[in-house]
Write a protein that holds these residues in place. Structure first.
Motif, PDB file in Angstrom:
ATOM      1  N   GLN A   9       0.820  -1.197   0.000  1.00 17.64           N
ATOM      2  CA  GLN A   9       0.000   0.000   0.000  1.00 17.64           C
ATOM      3  C   GLN A   9       0.859   1.254   0.000  1.00 17.64           C
ATOM      4  OE1 GLN A   9       0.365  -2.102   2.521  1.00 17.64           O
ATOM      5  NE2 GLN A   9       0.693  -0.974   4.442  1.00 17.64           N
ATOM      6  N   CYS A  10       0.247   2.361  -0.399  1.00 21.37           N
ATOM      7  CA  CYS A  10       0.859   3.689  -0.301  1.00 21.37           C
ATOM      8  C   CYS A  10      -0.081   4.567   0.519  1.00 21.37           C
ATOM      9  CB  CYS A  10       1.068   4.291  -1.691  1.00 21.37           C
ATOM     10  SG  CYS A  10       1.611   6.017  -1.653  1.00 21.37           S
ATOM     11  N   VAL A  11       0.309   4.867   1.756  1.00 23.35           N
ATOM     12  CA  VAL A  11      -0.502   5.688   2.654  1.00 23.35           C
ATOM     13  C   VAL A  11       0.314   6.923   3.024  1.00 23.35           C
ATOM     14  CG1 VAL A  11      -1.620   5.803   4.916  1.00 23.35           C
ATOM     15  CG2 VAL A  11      -1.750   3.695   3.560  1.00 23.35           C
ATOM     16  N   ASP A  12      -0.223   8.117   2.732  1.00 25.07           N
ATOM     17  CA  ASP A  12       0.522   9.344   3.003  1.00 25.07           C
ATOM     18  C   ASP A  12      -0.112  10.122   4.158  1.00 25.07           C
ATOM     19  OD1 ASP A  12      -1.680  10.712   1.979  1.00 25.07           O
ATOM     20  OD2 ASP A  12      -0.738  11.164   0.063  1.00 25.07           O
ATOM     21  N   LYS A  13       0.425  11.286   4.439  1.00 27.36           N
ATOM     22  CA  LYS A  13      -0.028  12.086   5.590  1.00 27.36           C
ATOM     23  C   LYS A  13      -1.481  12.528   5.443  1.00 27.36           C
ATOM     24  CE  LYS A  13       2.031  16.380   3.771  1.00 27.36           C
ATOM     25  NZ  LYS A  13       0.766  16.979   3.326  1.00 27.36           N
ATOM     26  N   ASP A  14      -1.925  12.761   4.221  1.00 24.17           N
ATOM     27  CA  ASP A  14      -3.323  13.145   4.018  1.00 24.17           C
ATOM     28  C   ASP A  14      -4.262  11.991   4.366  1.00 24.17           C
ATOM     29  OD1 ASP A  14      -2.635  15.708   3.172  1.00 24.17           O
ATOM     30  OD2 ASP A  14      -2.483  15.097   1.072  1.00 24.17           O
ATOM     31  N   VAL A  19      -8.111   9.698   8.500  1.00 19.25           N
ATOM     32  CA  VAL A  19      -8.507   8.714   9.509  1.00 19.25           C
ATOM     33  C   VAL A  19      -8.544   9.348  10.894  1.00 19.25           C
ATOM     34  CG1 VAL A  19      -7.814   6.571  10.645  1.00 19.25           C
ATOM     35  CG2 VAL A  19      -7.682   6.755   8.149  1.00 19.25           C
ATOM     36  N   VAL A  20      -7.547  10.179  11.204  1.00 17.04           N
ATOM     37  CA  VAL A  20      -7.524  10.865  12.499  1.00 17.04           C
ATOM     38  C   VAL A  20      -8.773  11.730  12.674  1.00 17.04           C
ATOM     39  CG1 VAL A  20      -6.332  12.630  13.869  1.00 17.04           C
ATOM     40  CG2 VAL A  20      -5.021  10.811  12.750  1.00 17.04           C
ATOM     41  N   ASP A  21      -9.180  12.400  11.613  1.00 17.43           N
ATOM     42  CA  ASP A  21     -10.371  13.244  11.684  1.00 17.43           C
ATOM     43  C   ASP A  21     -11.602  12.425  12.090  1.00 17.43           C
ATOM     44  OD1 ASP A  21      -8.882  15.445  10.963  1.00 17.43           O
ATOM     45  OD2 ASP A  21      -9.515  15.412   8.851  1.00 17.43           O
ATOM     46  N   ILE A  22     -11.697  11.213  11.569  1.00 20.62           N
ATOM     47  CA  ILE A  22     -12.826  10.347  11.943  1.00 20.62           C
ATOM     48  C   ILE A  22     -12.703   9.901  13.391  1.00 20.62           C
ATOM     49  CG2 ILE A  22     -13.935   8.117  11.507  1.00 20.62           C
ATOM     50  CD1 ILE A  22     -14.591  10.289   9.443  1.00 20.62           C
ATOM     51  N   LEU A  23     -11.509   9.541  13.806  1.00 18.58           N
ATOM     52  CA  LEU A  23     -11.310   9.101  15.183  1.00 18.58           C
ATOM     53  C   LEU A  23     -11.656  10.198  16.184  1.00 18.58           C
ATOM     54  CD1 LEU A  23      -7.971   7.122  14.751  1.00 18.58           C
ATOM     55  CD2 LEU A  23     -10.241   6.159  15.185  1.00 18.58           C
TER      56      LEU A  23
END
Length: 387
Positions: A9-14, A19-23
């Motif tokens: 996978q490629c997961v970046d800061k955005d 995900v943090v916003d949902i948490l």
């Protein structure tokens, strides 16, 4: 040289921030992020409806149920796929059969399908559902399959687990121009990821409403679908036998963020494929044929060994590449060769093109973050192993 996986996978800061916003929000599941993700995929594909679920396997299952597949019915699919493309039929109580692949595209062969349908009509054994699988990101010949569906009256469910971001005849894969439903996968090795996850898209309102019910226990709060009304704001009814196939808002937020980069992801895969084409030219290999009306999403890049021109066995080549730190893989062991399916009556020799492909195929590393240096190492190592 560090180990080079076949995919990652490629997961970046955005993505992380999404995900943090949902948490940090009020909703972790069954909230607005799911609908936002569904709308984004529907808009991207140019399709009316989208239903997100917790895996592509779940998506295939409820798509088959929405199509009315059940006891005594038949589902046909490609033997060159992961087992889920066939298992979804068994989950519904139906029979499962396969249609051999085209030796050039590695996709379900329309000619083989037409012949099998003709034979099936004579024997009164036709499929209720056909699932063409867009192997490696290349679309099947959907216009031909759609034409046969109209003639023989079966439902078409595209298994596009490899193919989001690809195009067929200048239309996005998933637009359902040639099918009733399309299924996507968002597993980490796929082009867009939600961790685990999947989706069904369709242009048919009746299928969409059925899919929504099946995703969540067969339960509704929509009074227009209930047997009783005016019972109070707490009231709901189970009107079908559904499942807990829901996706979380956490996963949907990741998918929504990833989808913004899908064209970039696919363009990079196209570039990597071009480097492989150039670097492996002239070797004793064959490659998946690419039709001019298809823009591949390149989930996989597969080579086939010309065994008559190589002094090493398929297994030797595979193991030497692994020993060199290259995480090659093999997609796929034909489903009908699995012990479970052999117990159901399938045998070696039933689908010779898929079996011959399996004896020669190797999947090379293909992912957005594959560096030019690592790809050159893969190419040079292959050339050395085959020399």
């Amino acid at each position: 040289m560090a180990f080079i996986p076949y995919a990652r996978q490629c997961v970046d800061k955005d993505d992380i921030q999404a995900v943090v916003d949902i948490l940090q929000s009020d909703w972790l599941t069954q909230g607005p992020a799911v609908e936002r993700f569904e709308q984004a995929v529907a808009e991207y594909c140019g399709v009316e409806h989208a239903v997100a679920v917790n895996s592509a396997t779940a998506a295939l299952h409820i798509a088959c149920l929405a199509a009315g597949l059940g006891d005594g019915d038949s589902l046909w699919t490609s033997p060159n796929t992961f087992v889920a493309s066939a298992n979804c039929g068994l989950y519904c109580g139906s029979k499962v059969d396969f249609v051999d692949i085209d030796p050039l595209t590695y996709n379900l062969s329309p000619k083989e399908l037409e012949q099998k349908l003709s034979n099936g009509q004579a024997a009164r054994d036709l499929p209720k559902v056909v699932i063409p699988v867009h192997f490696a990101g290349d679309s099947c010949d959907m216009a031909a399959i759609h034409s046969l569906a109209r003639q023989y009256h079966f439902t078409v469910i595209e298994d596009a687990s490899h193919a989001i971001g690809g195009r067929y005849k200048d239309k996005a894969i998933g637009c359902c121009a040639y099918s009733d439903m399309t299924v996507f996968s968002f597993h980490p090795v796929k082009i867009v990821t939600t961790g685990e996850g999947g989706m069904v898209v369709t242009n048919r309102r009746d299928l969409y409403e059925k899919l929504l019910l099946l995703r969540s226990h067969g339960v509704t709060r929509d009074e227009s679908q209930m047997t009783m009304s005016g019972q109070g704001p707490w009231y709901y009814e189970q009107i079908d036998l559904g499942f807990n196939y829901r996706i979380t808002d956490i996963q949907a937020a990741l998918g929504w963020s990833q989808l913004k980069k899908i064209d970039e992801f696919v363009a990079r895969r196209q570039t990597i494929a071009g480097h492989y084409d150039e670097g492996l030219a002239g070797m004793p290999l064959t490659f998946q044929q690419r039709r001019s009306d298809i823009y591949s999403a390149f989930h996989l890049y597969v080579i086939r060994l010309k065994s008559g021109e190589i002094k090493k066995s398929h297994r030797q080549v595979f193991e030497e590449l692994r020993q060199a730190g290259i995480g090659v893989n093999l997609h796929y062991i034909p489903v009908h060769l699995q012990p479970y399916y052999q117990q159901r009556g399938f045998c070696a020799g039933d689908f010779p093109q898929a079996e011959q492909y399996y004896r020669e195929a190797i999947s090379l590393p293909m992912y957005y973050l594959l560096s030019e240096e690592d790809q050159k190492y893969v190419i040079n190592t292959i050339r050395q192993v085959l020399a």
